[in-house]
Design a protein around this motif. Sequence first.
Motif, PDB file in Angstrom:
ATOM      1  N   GLY A 176      -8.634  -1.645   7.839  1.00 20.30           N
ATOM      2  CA  GLY A 176      -8.908  -0.229   8.034  1.00 20.30           C
ATOM      3  C   GLY A 176      -8.526   0.665   6.872  1.00 20.30           C
ATOM      4  N   VAL A 177      -8.173   0.083   5.731  1.00 26.91           N
ATOM      5  CA  VAL A 177      -7.757   0.852   4.563  1.00 26.91           C
ATOM      6  C   VAL A 177      -8.687   0.542   3.392  1.00 26.91           C
ATOM      7  N   LEU A 178      -9.192   1.597   2.734  1.00 26.30           N
ATOM      8  CA  LEU A 178     -10.011   1.419   1.534  1.00 26.30           C
ATOM      9  C   LEU A 178      -9.099   1.093   0.363  1.00 26.30           C
ATOM     10  N   MET A 179      -9.341  -0.054  -0.285  1.00 27.84           N
ATOM     11  CA  MET A 179      -8.420  -0.568  -1.296  1.00 27.84           C
ATOM     12  C   MET A 179      -8.868  -0.250  -2.727  1.00 27.84           C
ATOM     13  N   THR A 195      -5.559  10.951  -4.134  1.00 29.22           N
ATOM     14  CA  THR A 195      -4.900   9.867  -3.413  1.00 29.22           C
ATOM     15  C   THR A 195      -5.506   8.533  -3.811  1.00 29.22           C
ATOM     16  N   THR A 196      -4.649   7.541  -4.019  1.00 31.35           N
ATOM     17  CA  THR A 196      -5.118   6.201  -4.356  1.00 31.35           C
ATOM     18  C   THR A 196      -4.177   5.187  -3.732  1.00 31.35           C
ATOM     19  N   ALA A 197      -4.682   4.005  -3.459  1.00 28.43           N
ATOM     20  CA  ALA A 197      -3.870   2.982  -2.812  1.00 28.43           C
ATOM     21  C   ALA A 197      -2.638   2.660  -3.658  1.00 28.43           C
ATOM     22  N   PRO A 198      -1.486   2.469  -3.043  1.00 25.92           N
ATOM     23  CA  PRO A 198      -0.283   2.117  -3.806  1.00 25.92           C
ATOM     24  C   PRO A 198      -0.426   0.731  -4.424  1.00 25.92           C
ATOM     25  N   LEU A 199       0.274   0.523  -5.532  1.00 28.59           N
ATOM     26  CA  LEU A 199       0.251  -0.790  -6.165  1.00 28.59           C
ATOM     27  C   LEU A 199       0.837  -1.824  -5.212  1.00 28.59           C
ATOM     28  N   SER A 200       0.138  -2.945  -5.119  1.00 28.01           N
ATOM     29  CA  SER A 200       0.588  -4.049  -4.279  1.00 28.01           C
ATOM     30  C   SER A 200      -0.163  -5.287  -4.731  1.00 28.01           C
ATOM     31  N   TYR A 202      -2.547  -6.433  -3.255  1.00 33.14           N
ATOM     32  CA  TYR A 202      -3.911  -6.312  -2.758  1.00 33.14           C
ATOM     33  C   TYR A 202      -4.827  -5.515  -3.675  1.00 33.14           C
ATOM     34  N   ILE A 203      -4.292  -4.918  -4.734  1.00 33.09           N
ATOM     35  CA  ILE A 203      -5.156  -4.229  -5.694  1.00 33.09           C
ATOM     36  C   ILE A 203      -4.718  -4.571  -7.114  1.00 33.09           C
ATOM     37  N   LEU A 204      -5.638  -4.374  -8.033  1.00 28.19           N
ATOM     38  CA  LEU A 204      -5.328  -4.563  -9.444  1.00 28.19           C
ATOM     39  C   LEU A 204      -4.731  -3.276 -10.002  1.00 28.19           C
ATOM     40  N   GLY A 205      -3.678  -3.407 -10.762  1.00 33.88           N
ATOM     41  CA  GLY A 205      -3.087  -2.243 -11.420  1.00 33.88           C
ATOM     42  C   GLY A 205      -3.955  -1.818 -12.590  1.00 33.88           C
TER      43      GLY A 205
END
Length: 281
Positions: A176-179, A195-200, A202-205
């Motif tokens: 349910g979250v756009l990555m 707003t942008t997804a936090p680094l984790s 699950y995403i590329l920095g």
Amino acid sequence: MIAYFDGRFMPKDDICIRPDDRGFLFSDSLYEVIRYYPGRLFRPEAHIRRLNHGARHLALSCKDFSFLIPVVRDLISQNHLESQDALVYIHVTRGCAPRNHPFPVPDPEPTLYVCVSPFDPSARERSRHTGIHAITVPDIRWSRCDMKTTGLTANVLANQQAAENGAAEAIFVRDGVLMEGTHSNFMAVFDNIVTTAPLSNYILGGITRETVLEICQKSDILTSESPIYENRIHLASELMITGTTTEVTPIVALNGRPVGNGKPGPTARALQAAYADLTSL
């Protein structure tokens, strides 16, 4: 074109990859793409830092590729690209070994390939001016998206789905979250907050993502690194993607529905202008 392969500069057409290379067999490999603007590379140290991050987590025998920066500059010169836009592609694999899943013992020498090519930014500039259409797709990728590996099957399939639907990018949705996009990071504007997804994992920095957040800080644009929920995306006044070749590109329609008034918004325009100033220094 002249490329760099395993320590030597040589014609690109003369390069041969062995069939028992683990990059070929298992996608046991990493890559980077660096933008060259006339006269300078854009943040090469950041790209090498990300490559080193992947090399450590993949336990490659070489974990510091900072020696490639002068190699890249030399390639730009040897291919007479100093005065034009270009892209640098770096590809490193674990190396050659008999096909077996565990890491080879002893460690093979990594296979290292670097090439440069002219880049025509005009098509991307049109997209940045008009904005693009995007779709959302389920995120079926593995759970180490923070490493820029060459195993991009899920990205390729999602981007093909976007193309078949008349869109330029597909945004992955996980729980349910756009990555992020298939080849870009993703940002939304809610109540004037970028707003942008936090680094984790699950995403590329993204290097461009990092740069845009720095621009926001210097420009007194509020930011938030927090989840972008699918059930709230209709509340966003602007959407955009960021990336090495896309820079800052507005999304004007998502899944066929207009974003805001269906045109690039003021925040995206401001970020585009600031980014252009930064890359033209």
